[in-house]
Design a protein around this motif. Structure first.
Motif, mmCIF file in Angstrom:
data_model
loop_
_atom_site.group_PDB
_atom_site.id
_atom_site.type_symbol
_atom_site.label_atom_id
_atom_site.label_comp_id
_atom_site.label_asym_id
_atom_site.label_seq_id
_atom_site.Cartn_x
_atom_site.Cartn_y
_atom_site.Cartn_z
ATOM 1 N N LYS B 445 9.235 1.272 -9.895
ATOM 2 C CA LYS B 445 10.555 1.294 -9.427
ATOM 3 C C LYS B 445 11.137 2.636 -9.129
ATOM 4 O O LYS B 445 12.254 2.567 -8.654
ATOM 5 C CB LYS B 445 11.518 0.804 -10.676
ATOM 6 N N ASN B 446 10.552 3.644 -9.571
ATOM 7 C CA ASN B 446 11.134 5.034 -9.193
ATOM 8 C C ASN B 446 10.584 5.734 -7.937
ATOM 9 O O ASN B 446 10.802 6.769 -7.375
ATOM 10 C CB ASN B 446 10.888 5.808 -10.433
ATOM 11 N N PHE B 447 9.764 4.698 -7.077
ATOM 12 C CA PHE B 447 9.357 5.305 -6.021
ATOM 13 C C PHE B 447 10.424 4.845 -4.760
ATOM 14 O O PHE B 447 11.120 3.698 -5.055
ATOM 15 C CB PHE B 447 8.025 4.814 -5.492
ATOM 16 N N SER B 448 10.541 5.415 -3.920
ATOM 17 C CA SER B 448 11.483 5.110 -2.657
ATOM 18 C C SER B 448 10.705 3.789 -1.820
ATOM 19 O O SER B 448 9.507 3.260 -2.293
ATOM 20 C CB SER B 448 11.464 5.928 -1.446
ATOM 21 N N GLY B 449 11.312 2.849 -1.190
ATOM 22 C CA GLY B 449 10.962 1.512 -0.588
ATOM 23 C C GLY B 449 9.737 1.993 0.257
ATOM 24 O O GLY B 449 8.817 1.099 0.028
ATOM 25 N N GLY B 450 9.712 3.146 0.940
ATOM 26 C CA GLY B 450 8.591 3.216 1.645
ATOM 27 C C GLY B 450 7.460 3.592 1.011
ATOM 28 O O GLY B 450 6.386 3.108 1.299
ATOM 29 N N ASN B 451 7.383 4.429 -0.129
ATOM 30 C CA ASN B 451 6.209 4.651 -0.837
ATOM 31 C C ASN B 451 5.848 3.400 -1.792
ATOM 32 O O ASN B 451 4.704 3.149 -1.924
ATOM 33 C CB ASN B 451 6.749 5.911 -1.788
ATOM 34 N N GLN B 452 6.811 2.411 -2.101
ATOM 35 C CA GLN B 452 6.649 1.467 -2.721
ATOM 36 C C GLN B 452 5.628 0.408 -1.821
ATOM 37 O O GLN B 452 4.341 -0.025 -2.191
ATOM 38 C CB GLN B 452 7.586 0.567 -3.138
ATOM 39 N N GLN B 453 6.058 0.510 -0.512
ATOM 40 C CA GLN B 453 5.143 -0.385 0.333
ATOM 41 C C GLN B 453 3.835 0.208 0.601
ATOM 42 O O GLN B 453 2.861 -0.613 0.626
ATOM 43 C CB GLN B 453 6.203 -0.404 1.796
ATOM 44 N N LYS B 454 3.766 1.624 0.499
ATOM 45 C CA LYS B 454 2.382 2.342 1.006
ATOM 46 C C LYS B 454 1.593 1.753 -0.386
ATOM 47 O O LYS B 454 0.181 1.696 -0.178
ATOM 48 C CB LYS B 454 2.445 3.633 0.642
ATOM 49 N N ILE B 455 2.253 1.813 -1.576
ATOM 50 C CA ILE B 455 1.384 1.290 -2.814
ATOM 51 C C ILE B 455 0.705 -0.062 -2.478
ATOM 52 O O ILE B 455 -0.553 -0.232 -2.685
ATOM 53 C CB ILE B 455 2.095 1.439 -4.132
ATOM 54 N N VAL B 456 1.543 -1.152 -2.018
ATOM 55 C CA VAL B 456 1.110 -2.358 -1.724
ATOM 56 C C VAL B 456 -0.104 -2.350 -0.674
ATOM 57 O O VAL B 456 -0.903 -2.959 -0.779
ATOM 58 C CB VAL B 456 2.258 -3.308 -1.471
ATOM 59 N N LEU B 457 0.414 -1.885 0.245
ATOM 60 C CA LEU B 457 -0.684 -1.331 1.569
ATOM 61 C C LEU B 457 -1.854 -1.276 0.980
ATOM 62 O O LEU B 457 -2.984 -1.523 1.583
ATOM 63 C CB LEU B 457 0.258 -0.710 2.573
ATOM 64 N N ALA B 458 -1.840 0.076 0.405
ATOM 65 C CA ALA B 458 -2.991 0.842 -0.052
ATOM 66 C C ALA B 458 -3.922 -0.417 -0.709
ATOM 67 O O ALA B 458 -5.117 -0.419 -0.563
ATOM 68 C CB ALA B 458 -2.836 1.810 -0.818
ATOM 69 N N ARG B 459 -3.200 -0.825 -1.990
ATOM 70 C CA ARG B 459 -4.115 -2.019 -2.702
ATOM 71 C C ARG B 459 -4.527 -3.006 -1.488
ATOM 72 O O ARG B 459 -5.783 -3.406 -2.034
ATOM 73 C CB ARG B 459 -3.001 -2.542 -3.711
ATOM 74 N N GLU B 460 -3.739 -3.402 -0.766
ATOM 75 C CA GLU B 460 -4.516 -4.718 -0.086
ATOM 76 C C GLU B 460 -5.354 -4.390 0.814
ATOM 77 O O GLU B 460 -6.452 -5.141 1.178
ATOM 78 C CB GLU B 460 -3.261 -5.388 0.570
ATOM 79 N N ILE B 461 -5.075 -3.113 1.803
ATOM 80 C CA ILE B 461 -5.910 -2.928 2.763
ATOM 81 C C ILE B 461 -7.300 -2.386 2.476
ATOM 82 O O ILE B 461 -8.477 -2.491 2.904
ATOM 83 C CB ILE B 461 -5.211 -1.954 3.882
ATOM 84 N N GLU B 462 -7.147 -1.802 1.168
ATOM 85 C CA GLU B 462 -8.547 -0.853 0.796
ATOM 86 C C GLU B 462 -9.449 -1.985 0.147
ATOM 87 O O GLU B 462 -10.563 -1.470 0.007
ATOM 88 C CB GLU B 462 -8.043 0.226 -0.218
#
Lengths: 370, 564
Positions: B445-462
């Motif tokens: 919750k302490n990350f900005s929206g863009g960085n939260q989305q990057k966490i999700v993308l990194a998890r799914e794409i990798e």
């Protein structure tokens, strides 16, 4: 709002809440015309200053660790198991049946068997509410409360009509055979030096501490624990991840019921050595307060259980030694629950107002506005 | 197409509009074109600052909104727009600074005071009572006395006048729950006008509207402006700013970077002001080279717990190396499509149809249709709602990296999780995906929206999936990160992955997709080639209107006739 530093959140907030609770309790004692200072002295004297006091405090602590852990595990899955009392009573029935009807060769095997029976009976008692919650969405709070009443009746029926020895007036089971009796702290070599006389605290204390370690391992180091916490924090995310809500609801509540049931090893086998009517004595409900105050973490639960053990023992001492009625311990308990649980935010918000200023002193003073 | 930004450099904060002119009490000239024109100010902010602990949400904000203009406020997420509006509407109190309304310094301790000062707010998420009529909603909190009949009668008359004056037609006796989103928004505007607001603040008003509804809203706003009302429009969509505002203020990181006359600026220049560097507004991508079909969907339908059909017999195919974009106004079946394919339907929902992946049938009902089974089958899913599905906000970043892959043997042995391996994996992913701050022990919750989305993308794409489902990849994501995310999606396509993209941002669909399916009311209206279509055509399909001229038929026959 700026979050508090972790140490303030974990240590300062509960301590201040506790101080407030004792302050209000002091006012109540003043109001009934007694001395709060003398009351506190009596409580400390009776629970922490003598070997016998420690023996009682640790005995209550043991029970509260189990019921506190029970509430915590369910809580991590977002479920409020309010039926610890009933599950503990059924656990007691399991202990009694295991001890009375199975000829154990040695107390260590009896302890193992009684623990398994207590856990199985406790888990079985929560299984129906758990299934109703998982499959039908019947609210666990409602069903477990109902099951507390049913448990009390079942226990009474068992005691009066099945387990009561012929010729005995009072509704309790026969005494357990001597072979199954587990050592009290004063019977354990080494500890017997600390406890010269018979105390209720027994070897179950170590079982409780082991359970706390296992709960910690379960919640933060196992896949099942991950599933439980994920489901508790965000059912939507759990569904996204493919974690079965039904499965986790069942697992978390069964573990919770098993832990609540296991407290009966402490009071039924460890101390009373037979099954009595109101064997859980409210420990199931106190477990809720213990979990709340211990922030649902095993370490917190152990500390909170000890605090409530102190209040319980100190409170009975008040009843014995002073003109203050024993019910005062219920008042103190209530105040502690009120301040540490319900009014926790009040203290927190007060502290939050103090802390940013301390953390960020370089706040600009009013600059020249137009 | 790639547009390089060649605009101007950022000016100093609050670099324009000397407030000296507001003393002119002359008759208001509607639609003043430039901020420096001698018209009285409806709102003037002087040196507004607001901090939350060490975070400075607003810092020394000064601007000036002439009466009778539409003033845009644009900025990335977290730029401080919402905080500023909350101060104007009395939700927060500024630490410093002064608010001047119609030439008088105004103290706005609460929203009642703001309403009394003539400020009305239309929130992004409407604050209407669903089972009340329009009229009841409008008088709620502004009743004349204990008896409702009088208030209702008065409101009915006022409402009729307002509707006539501003093109705000709504049936006063309709229940709000029966109204379309566009009409509900009109009720919100009417609510503000009924309370005599002459300054109207709209927070991201077009997020839930079709392009046609948005156009209608803009007509209403222009009408209001021409009657002398002042409008503050908060948005992150450059197109809307260009279309409807007179002046625009750009915010970045809590500061007001510049206020400019809309006529004298360009989208590229505004984007640069918002981000603080040059931004590519369009994705550079080569034509797709689609391979064989990997996912095929036939007659997929879904009814929800209330037995309402949400998805009606949808069929489509997805090939390797292509991005299939699903356009549509939110709530027209896109979410349900993603939910079935991602294996996250709820127990009460009834699903029917066939889905095959690589020739194998994919279970869509029962226990086998869950997220874990989908991931094992090679379907990764970036969900639309990362706050409730994609992430567990209270969990740390490293715990979130395991979400959905928690049973993976890489992350532990037997029943135990290897937290160390997870932390390492998270740290590595956060580095390669440039998640900021790169602290894996921080709660999501302490990350900005863009960085939260990057966490999700990194998890799914990798996880190297065959099919990637992406819902609203850039919702609540700042412009700088949007560019990065779009590039990653295209790069994934070029590696031969099949990508199903759902977005309510038409621009995003247009610039990323190789084919566009338009959904309306649970159906696929048509599947189009983006090179041979335009926004207007897609817009009318999104509203359920099939163009009269015969387009090449999609995979489902268009079922509804023209219903607006």
């Amino acid at each position: 709002m700026q979050p508090l530093p972790k140490w303030a959140d974990l240590v300062l907030v509960p301590l201040i809440s506790l101080a407030l609770a004792f302050f209000v309790a002091a006012l109540v004692i003043l109001a009934i015309g007694e001395s709060p200072w003398f009351a506190l002295k009596t409580m400390v004297q009776g629970s922490l200053m003598t070997a016998s006091g420690w023996g009682h405090t640790l005995y209550y602590t043991t029970s509260f660790i189990f019921t506190g852990l029970a509430v915590s595990v369910a809580f991590h899955a977002g479920l409020f198991n309010i039926g610890g009392e009933g599950q503990a009573q059924l656990g007691g029935l399991g202990v009694a049946l295991a001890c009375l009807y199975i000829p154990w060769p040695h107390w260590s095997l009896a302890l193992l068997g009684a623990t398994i029976a207590a856990a199985a009976f406790g888990a079985a008692w929560v299984a129906i509410p758990a299934w109703l919650q998982a499959k039908r969405g019947s609210h666990i709070v409602i069903t477990t409360i109902m099951f507390n009443y049913i448990a009390a009746s079942v226990l009474m029926f068992m005691l009066v009509d099945v387990l009561r020895p012929i010729g005995q007036q009072d509704p309790s089971s026969a005494r357990f055979p001597a072979e199954v009796l587990i050592p009290r702290l004063n019977q354990i070599p080494g500890l017997d030096l600390l406890f010269p006389r018979t105390v209720p605290a027994n070897i179950t204390l170590f079982l409780a501490l082991t359970a706390a370690v296992l709960v910690w391992l379960l919640l933060w180091h196992s896949r099942t624990g991950y599933h439980i916490r994920a489901f508790g924090k965000s059912p939507g995310a759990a569904r996204y991840a493919g974690i079965s809500a039904t499965r986790i609801t069942m697992i978390a509540l069964l573990i919770s019921g098993a832990l609540a049931g296991m407290m009966s090893v402490n009071n039924v086998l460890g101390d009373a050595q037979r099954l009595l009517g109101n064997s859980a004595a409210g420990a199931g409900f106190i477990g809720i307060a213990v979990a709340l105050m211990g922030r649902n973490h095993p370490v917190g639960v152990i500390l909170a259980a000890f605090l409530f053990g102190f209040i319980f023992q100190g409170g009975s001492e008040l009843g014995f030694m002073t003109a203050i009625p024993i019910e005062m311990r219920v008042v103190i308990q209530g105040l502690v629950i009120l301040f540490t649980g319900a009014l926790d935010m009040m203290v927190r918000m007060g502290l939050e107002r103090v802390f940013p200023r301390a953390a960020n002193p370089a706040k600009p003073t009013t600059a020249g506005a137009a | 197409m790639t547009t390089d930004v060649t605009g101007r450099k950022a000016g100093g904060p609050g670099g324009i509009n000397p407030p000296a002119s507001f003393a002119h009490a002359a008759a208001p000239t509607p639609a003043a074109p430039t901020p420096a024109a001698p018209v009285p100010a409806a709102i003037e902010l002087r040196g507004i600052s607001k901090s939350f602990g060490p975070v400075r949400a607003n810092e020394d904000i000064s601007f000036f909104v002439p009466k009778g203009t539409i003033h845009g406020i644009i900025g990335e997420n977290g730029a401080g727009k919402s905080t500023l509006m909350s101060i104007l509407y009395g939700f927060y109190r500024a630490d410093q600074g002064e608010i001047v309304i119609h030439g008088r310094p105004a103290a706005l301790p609460d929203s009642q005071a703001a309403i009394r000062a003539g400020i009305g707010m239309v929130f992004q998420h409407f604050k209407l009572v669903q089972n009340f009529t329009v009229l009841e909603n409008i008088i709620l909190g502004a009743e004349d006395g204990p008896r409702l009949a009088r208030s209702l009668a008065r409101a009915r008359k006022t409402l009729a006048d307002l509707s006539r004056e501003y093109e705000l037609e709504v049936d006063p006796d309709a229940l709000v729950e029966d109204l379309s989103v566009g009409h509900q928004q009109r009720v919100e505007i009417l609510k503000a006008l009924y309370r005599d607001a002459d300054i109207l603040i709209l927070d991201e008003p077009t997020g839930v509207l079709t392009p046609a509804e948005a156009d209608h809203l803009f007509r209403i706003l222009r009408g209001l402006r021409d009657q002398g009302k002042t409008i503050l429009l908060i948005t992150h969509k450059l197109r809307e700013i260009m279309e409807v505002t007179d002046n625009v203020s750009v915010m970045r990181r809590g500061r007001l970077i510049d206020t400019v006359a809309t006529a004298k600026t360009s989208p590229a220049a505004l984007a640069e002001l918002m981000v603080g560097r040059k931004v590519l507004l369009n994705v550079g991508k080569s034509p797709a080279t689609p391979g064989e079909t990997v996912l095929s969907v036939e007659n997929l339908s879904l009814s929800d717990e209330q037995k309402v059909e949400r998805l009606r017999s949808v069929s489509l195919t997805l090939r390797r190396g292509e991005i299939l974009g699903i356009a549509g106004v939110a709530g027209n079946g896109q979410s349900e499509l993603l939910s079935i394919l991602g294996g996250m339907t709820r127990p009460g929902e009834k699903v029917s149809g066939h889905v095959t992946m690589g020739g194998q049938p994919l279970p869509i009902t029962g226990k086998a249709a869950n997220g874990k089974a989908r991931r094992e089958a090679g379907i990764a899913h970036v969900p639309e709602d990362r706050h409730h599905h994609g992430l567990i906000l209270d969990f740390t970043a490293w715990e979130n990296v395991a979400l959905g892959y928690d049973d993976d043997p890489r992350y532990g042995r037997g029943m135990l999780l290897d937290n160390g391996a997870l932390r390492e994996d998270a740290a590595r992913k956060m580095q390669t995906w440039d998640v900021r701050p790169p602290i894996h022990t921080l709660a999501a919750k302490n990350f900005s929206g863009g960085n939260q989305q990057k966490i999700v993308l990194a998890r799914e794409i990798e996880q190297d999936p065959t099919v990637l489902l992406i819902g609203q990849p850039t919702r609540g994501v700042d412009i700088g990160a949007i560019e990065f995310i779009h590039k990653q999606i295209v790069a994934l396509r070029d590696q031969g992955k099949a990508i199903l993209l759902v977005s309510v941002e038409l621009d995003e669909i247009m610039s990323l997709s190789d084919r566009i399916a338009v959904m309306f009311d649970g159906r696929i209206m048509d599947i189009l080639d983006p090179a041979q279509t335009d926004e207007a055509a897609i817009g009318s399909l999104m509203a359920g209107i099939h163009p009269a001229e015969g387009r090449p038929a999609g995979e489902t026959p268009p079922a509804t006739s023209g219903e607006a």
